[in-house]
Scaffold this motif. Structure first.
Motif, PDB file in Angstrom:
ATOM      1  N   LEU A   5       0.826  -1.205   0.000  1.00 59.61           N
ATOM      2  CA  LEU A   5       0.000   0.000   0.000  1.00 59.61           C
ATOM      3  C   LEU A   5       0.861   1.256   0.000  1.00 59.61           C
ATOM      4  CD1 LEU A   5      -2.863  -0.983   2.484  1.00 59.61           C
ATOM      5  CD2 LEU A   5      -3.047  -0.686  -0.002  1.00 59.61           C
ATOM      6  N   ILE A   6       1.927   1.236   0.782  1.00 59.26           N
ATOM      7  CA  ILE A   6       2.843   2.376   0.819  1.00 59.26           C
ATOM      8  C   ILE A   6       3.504   2.571  -0.547  1.00 59.26           C
ATOM      9  CG2 ILE A   6       5.029   3.211   1.786  1.00 59.26           C
ATOM     10  CD1 ILE A   6       4.201   1.887   4.434  1.00 59.26           C
ATOM     11  N   PHE A   7       3.876   1.461  -1.175  1.00 60.18           N
ATOM     12  CA  PHE A   7       4.506   1.515  -2.494  1.00 60.18           C
ATOM     13  C   PHE A   7       3.572   2.162  -3.513  1.00 60.18           C
ATOM     14  CE2 PHE A   7       5.655  -0.511  -6.590  1.00 60.18           C
ATOM     15  CZ  PHE A   7       6.967  -0.067  -6.677  1.00 60.18           C
ATOM     16  N   PHE A   8       2.303   1.735  -3.509  1.00 60.83           N
ATOM     17  CA  PHE A   8       1.329   2.297  -4.446  1.00 60.83           C
ATOM     18  C   PHE A   8       1.009   3.757  -4.115  1.00 60.83           C
ATOM     19  CE2 PHE A   8       0.173  -2.197  -5.458  1.00 60.83           C
ATOM     20  CZ  PHE A   8       0.391  -2.100  -6.827  1.00 60.83           C
ATOM     21  N   GLY A  29      -1.775  22.619  -5.199  1.00 67.03           N
ATOM     22  CA  GLY A  29      -3.196  22.588  -4.887  1.00 67.03           C
ATOM     23  C   GLY A  29      -3.744  21.179  -4.931  1.00 67.03           C
ATOM     24  N   HIS A  30      -3.339  20.406  -5.922  1.00 68.38           N
ATOM     25  CA  HIS A  30      -3.833  19.034  -6.049  1.00 68.38           C
ATOM     26  C   HIS A  30      -3.301  18.132  -4.935  1.00 68.38           C
ATOM     27  CE1 HIS A  30      -5.561  20.048  -9.908  1.00 68.38           C
ATOM     28  NE2 HIS A  30      -6.062  18.833  -9.980  1.00 68.38           N
ATOM     29  N   TYR A  36      -6.529  16.007   1.614  1.00 67.88           N
ATOM     30  CA  TYR A  36      -7.760  16.319   2.351  1.00 67.88           C
ATOM     31  C   TYR A  36      -8.823  15.245   2.148  1.00 67.88           C
ATOM     32  CZ  TYR A  36     -11.761  18.969   4.135  1.00 67.88           C
ATOM     33  OH  TYR A  36     -12.861  19.365   4.854  1.00 67.88           O
ATOM     34  N   PHE A  37      -9.040  14.848   0.896  1.00 72.86           N
ATOM     35  CA  PHE A  37     -10.145  13.935   0.593  1.00 72.86           C
ATOM     36  C   PHE A  37      -9.773  12.456   0.705  1.00 72.86           C
ATOM     37  CE2 PHE A  37     -11.775  17.771  -1.527  1.00 72.86           C
ATOM     38  CZ  PHE A  37     -13.060  17.790  -1.024  1.00 72.86           C
ATOM     39  N   PHE A  38      -8.510  12.137   0.439  1.00 71.31           N
ATOM     40  CA  PHE A  38      -8.129  10.720   0.401  1.00 71.31           C
ATOM     41  C   PHE A  38      -7.125  10.346   1.496  1.00 71.31           C
ATOM     42  CE2 PHE A  38      -9.164  12.043  -3.960  1.00 71.31           C
ATOM     43  CZ  PHE A  38     -10.245  11.213  -4.204  1.00 71.31           C
ATOM     44  N   GLY A  39      -6.677  11.337   2.225  1.00 70.18           N
ATOM     45  CA  GLY A  39      -5.729  11.060   3.292  1.00 70.18           C
ATOM     46  C   GLY A  39      -4.364  10.639   2.810  1.00 70.18           C
ATOM     47  N   VAL A  40      -4.085  10.905   1.522  1.00 71.81           N
ATOM     48  CA  VAL A  40      -2.780  10.554   0.952  1.00 71.81           C
ATOM     49  C   VAL A  40      -1.945  11.824   0.884  1.00 71.81           C
ATOM     50  CG1 VAL A  40      -1.555   9.538  -0.996  1.00 71.81           C
ATOM     51  CG2 VAL A  40      -3.850   8.734  -0.406  1.00 71.81           C
ATOM     52  N   GLY A  41      -1.153  12.039   1.904  1.00 72.78           N
ATOM     53  CA  GLY A  41      -0.369  13.265   1.965  1.00 72.78           C
ATOM     54  C   GLY A  41       1.066  13.037   1.551  1.00 72.78           C
TER      55      GLY A  41
END
Length: 270
Positions: A5-8, A29-30, A36-41
């Motif tokens: 999951l981290i790799f992807f 911005g993206h 914000y929406f997907f928690g993928v920072g």
């Protein structure tokens, strides 16, 4: 499973950076929207700078012939005062001058921008501004070539690049809009825009080189980092070529609609 999951996640961030950095839709911005929406920072600032380096390398590849000619011409003029290369030196000088506003504003206000202007609603508002700007100049086709760009043109485009430090204001969009607004022909506006990104990107990479190097030797980060870089690099090349095609064919309206759509979705669902 967690490692996969981290790799992807890193691949996904590489794609987001690669697509949105060259296109006039704001990569910063993206990245905020994705977080914000997907928690993928983005894991940290130096990783964002690292990915930006991939987009920079893509600029080098796409514009390699123009860059080589510019560098050789500038060196020839400085070392030998060969008059036929004066325009190369002049264009290089304009790139340096155009970089100054972003360096100064970024240097003095980076903490404020990083802490106060990352609110998702500010990003949405900034994307709306980007969309409006693209809409207003979508049909402009100037006639100034690179030898006719003035100091005033350069300062205005440079200020536009500085404005793009705000997440949601696209750097490529702001600079191209400013250049087209100053009657610069589309291909030259694109070239000037991408060349202006080089000094700032190189400076950021040098500043964060130690952090990037340290991260690359951390077990478990080396492969994800390099994979994200390669993905971002390849996607950036495609995005740059797409941007060149759409700008030269007067199709900036597509990007304007896209910015409005993302902004509207943020206001509705955030």
């Amino acid at each position: 499973m967690d490692d996969l999951l981290i790799f992807f996640k890193y691949i996904f961030l590489g794609i987001v950076q690669g697509v949105t950095e060259p296109l006039p839709v704001s990569s910063s911005g993206h990245l905020r929207v994705v977080q914000y929406f997907f928690g993928v920072g983005v894991p940290n600032l130096h990783f964002e700078v690292f990915l930006n380096g991939a987009s920079l390398l893509a600029v080098f590849v796409v514009y390699r012939h123009d860059l080589l000619e510019l560098i050789k011409g500038t060196i020839s003029y400085v070392s030998k005062r060969e008059k036929q290369h004066k325009q190369s030196f002049r264009f290089s000088l304009l790139i340096v001058i155009g970089t100054i506003p972003a360096v100064l504003i970024g240097g003095f206000f980076s903490k404020f921008i990083g802490s106060e202007l990352t609110n998702i609603y500010i990003v949405a508002f900034a994307l709306t501004i980007t969309g409006i700007a693209l809409l207003l100049i979508r049909n402009l086709k100037g006639n100034k070539n690179e030898n006719e760009i003035t100091l005033i043109d350069t300062v205005i485009v440079g200020m536009a690049q500085a404005l793009a430090l705000i997440p949601g204001i696209s750097r490529s969009g702001a600079t191209v809009v400013a250049a087209l607004g100053r009657n610069v022909e589309p291909k030259v506006a694109l070239k000037f825009s991408f060349f202006l990104s080089i000094p700032v990107s190189v400076g950021s990479l040098v500043f964060k080189l130690g952090d990037i190097g340290a991260a690359l030797i951390v077990p478990g980060l080396t492969v994800p980092y390099i994979t994200a870089f390669l993905v971002s690099f390849l996607v950036s090349i495609m995005a740059i070529k797409l941007f060149i095609n759409l700008v030269t064919n007067g199709k900036l309206l597509y990007f304007s609609i896209y910015c409005f759509s993302i902004s509207l979705l943020i206001f509705i669902f955030a």
